[in-house]
Structure formats: C-alpha cells, structure tokens
Design an enzyme around this catalytic site. Structure first.
Site, PDB file in Angstrom:
ATOM      1  N   HIS A  94      60.152  -7.836  65.429  1.00 25.91           N
ATOM      2  CA  HIS A  94      60.798  -9.154  65.524  1.00 25.91           C
ATOM      3  C   HIS A  94      61.926  -9.205  64.484  1.00 25.91           C
ATOM      4  O   HIS A  94      61.802  -8.621  63.405  1.00 25.91           O
ATOM      5  CB  HIS A  94      59.769 -10.259  65.256  1.00 25.91           C
ATOM      6  CG  HIS A  94      60.304 -11.614  65.559  1.00 25.91           C
ATOM      7  ND1 HIS A  94      61.021 -12.341  64.637  1.00 25.91           N
ATOM      8  CD2 HIS A  94      60.260 -12.365  66.691  1.00 25.91           C
ATOM      9  CE1 HIS A  94      61.389 -13.485  65.193  1.00 25.91           C
ATOM     10  NE2 HIS A  94      60.942 -13.532  66.434  1.00 25.91           N
ATOM     11  N   GLU A 166      66.136 -10.386  72.251  1.00 23.46           N
ATOM     12  CA  GLU A 166      66.361 -11.546  71.396  1.00 23.46           C
ATOM     13  C   GLU A 166      67.622 -11.323  70.559  1.00 23.46           C
ATOM     14  O   GLU A 166      67.547 -10.742  69.468  1.00 23.46           O
ATOM     15  CB  GLU A 166      65.178 -11.746  70.449  1.00 23.46           C
ATOM     16  CG  GLU A 166      63.871 -11.994  71.151  1.00 23.46           C
ATOM     17  CD  GLU A 166      62.959 -12.871  70.298  1.00 23.46           C
ATOM     18  OE1 GLU A 166      62.661 -13.987  70.749  1.00 23.46           O
ATOM     19  OE2 GLU A 166      62.590 -12.473  69.199  1.00 23.46           O
TER      20      GLU A 166
HETATM   21  C1  PEP Z   1      61.482 -16.239  68.076  1.00 20.89           C
HETATM   22  O1  PEP Z   1      60.782 -16.622  67.166  1.00 20.89           O
HETATM   23  O2  PEP Z   1      61.336 -15.108  68.550  1.00 20.89           O
HETATM   24  C2  PEP Z   1      62.513 -17.130  68.620  1.00 20.89           C
HETATM   25  C3  PEP Z   1      63.185 -16.745  69.663  1.00 20.89           C
HETATM   26  O3  PEP Z   1      62.683 -18.296  67.952  1.00 20.89           O
HETATM   27  P1  PEP Z   1      63.521 -19.578  68.478  1.00 20.89           P
HETATM   28  O4  PEP Z   1      62.974 -19.936  69.835  1.00 20.89           O
HETATM   29  O5  PEP Z   1      63.233 -20.636  67.458  1.00 20.89           O
HETATM   30  O6  PEP Z   1      64.940 -19.178  68.551  1.00 20.89           O
END
Ligand code: PEP
Length: 263
Positions: A94, A166
C-alpha cells in the site's frame, strides 16, 4: 462470473471497540449478495475480535500488512503465518507503507510471496506518484512495480491474486485532483496486458483488478462500471457506514441492471 470486490481499508483508525461498532452498523445495512464480496481491513489489533463477530456470508477480513519472515527476532512485526487463520486477504505494498515506511520493491515482492506461501490472498497495491505522472512515467511505474512484486509467483498463483491500481496522487484527495474513470480504465487495461505478457491469457483474464483513490458513494459506480475493473478499494469513505454501504449498494444496482439488460 467474477464477484465484485469492495475492500474497506480502515488504515490506522478505530480502536477495537470502534471497529466492532462499525462492523455492527455495516452488518445491519449490508445484505448478502452472492456476486459481491465485501472485505474489511481493520488494524491488526481488531482482526481477532472481528473474526469472532463477523457474519462470514457478508464479510471477509484482510490485514493491512504483515512481515515476510514466518518467525524470528523481528520485534514488533506480525507474520503472514500468524495471520493465516484470521484473514483471507492482506494488503501488500500500500502507498502508506511505501511512502511512510520506505517499503522497497524487494520487500513487497517477498511479502507477496510470503502471503501466497501461507494461503493468504495478496491485494497488491501499485500506482504512480504525481511527479511520475507528470513526467509521463505511469506505464513504466506500473510495469516495474508489477513485474518486481510478482517475480516469484507462478502463472497459477497469479490467477488468484488481486491487484489494486491506486495512483498515489489520487489517494484521499476528495476536494483536490480526482482520477478520471477513462484514465483509470487505460491503466487497468495496461495492468492486464502486462499480466498477459508475463503469465499468459488465463492469468490476465482471472486476476482481479481494483481501482482505489478517493472513491466515495458519489463516484463508486463510475469506477465499478469500467471495463475490466473488478471492484474498488476504499479508504476514508469506508469509515463512514452511510457512505460505505452506499458504495456497496451501487454494486448491487450495477449488477441488477446488468442482469436485467441481459434478460
Ligand atoms: C486507500 O486507503 O487505499 C485509499 C484509496 O484511500 P482513500 O479512499 O481515502 O483515497
């Protein structure tokens, strides 16, 4: 058909009592659906109590991280082998780990391998920083993070894992820069293309790819509807039971519309 996967990353929020309360509220709102899988990733401290409380038809548990060695003098760490009875999934790589704890590509690779070795499904998180994006390096970063993290796995291992795209510049930026679904679709397509190049068409078809980055109840549907997107990873909005259950509702609606349009 693959299930839609909705993952709640509670990050370093909620003590065990608060986590249990949130689980209770979500249980009241979220219905069992055979084509939707809702995964909760609380702090490591809450995994044990929540594992006794959850309705397993509705929820699965995920750890947020673990250490790649099974045991040893690694004070303060928790291993995948210790978690194997408690969780189905574990987030790995992450951005919170890579950015704040300097987690390297090699460490992410070893964690992915340790998860698989211990029968835990990795949710491998990859994405580029704002600078990398501005320099036009998005594909290169996806390629590098993906190939290094998966380098010790077989094509068969890959079929079962989850990859969360992400983009770091889009995480928890609700009022700021928002990721355009079309751009995300391109990145997801590229991830599958890379998997195909490396592990063949079956792995590319079966691997589940999620989008994560400031997903809330207003935009979840747009991401869930993307071609090749198997679900969403939700951070901040997952701490609010109204918002998170509304995100799960958007998945129900999408599925029922898809079913109706086929009949
Ligand atoms: C995450 O914690 O992986 C994330 C995408 O956080 P957020 O939805 O707050 O952007």
């Amino acid at each position: 058909m693959k299930k839609i996967l909705i993952v709640a990353n509670w990050k370093m929020h909620l003590d065990t009592h608060e986590a249990s309360l949130l689980l209770h509220r979500l249980s009241q709102r979220i219905k069992v659906h055979r084509d939707i899988e809702v995964v909760l990733a609380p702090s490591v401290l809450s995994l044990q109590p929540l594992s006794l409380e959850i309705d397993r038809r509705k929820f699965r548990l995920s750890a947020q991280d673990a250490y790649f060695k099974d045991e040893g003098p690694y004070t303060g760490e928790v291993s995948f082998s210790m978690l194997r009875e408690l969780v189905h999934y574990c987030l790995i790589g992450h951005s919170g780990r890579r950015v704040y704890f300097g987690e390297s590509l090699e460490m992410v690779r070893d964690k992915v391998q340790a998860a698989v070795r211990n029968g835990i499904v990795p949710i491998l998180c990859i994405g580029e920083t704002k600078e990398e994006r501005n320099m036009g390096e998005t594909k290169q970063v996806i390629h590098d993070k993906l190939t290094s993290a998966l380098s010790n796995l077989t094509a068969e291992d890959i079929q079962d894992i989850v990859i969360a795209y992400e983009p770091i510049w889009a995480i928890s930026t609700f009022e700021g820069e928002v990721a355009k679904p079309d751009d995300m679709a391109k990145a997801i397509k590229y991830i599958r293309y890379q998997i195909k190049e490396l592990y063949g068409p079956v792995a590319a078809r079966d691997v589940r790819v999620l989008y994560g980055g400031s997903v809330d109840d207003h935009d979840a549907r747009a991401y869930l509807a993307l071609d090749g997107c198997d679900g969403v990873l939700v951070g901040a909005a997952s701490l609010n039971y109204h918002q998170f259950s509304a995100i799960v509702d958007s998945a129900y609606k999408l599925l029922s519309e898809r079913t109706n349009s086929k009949s």
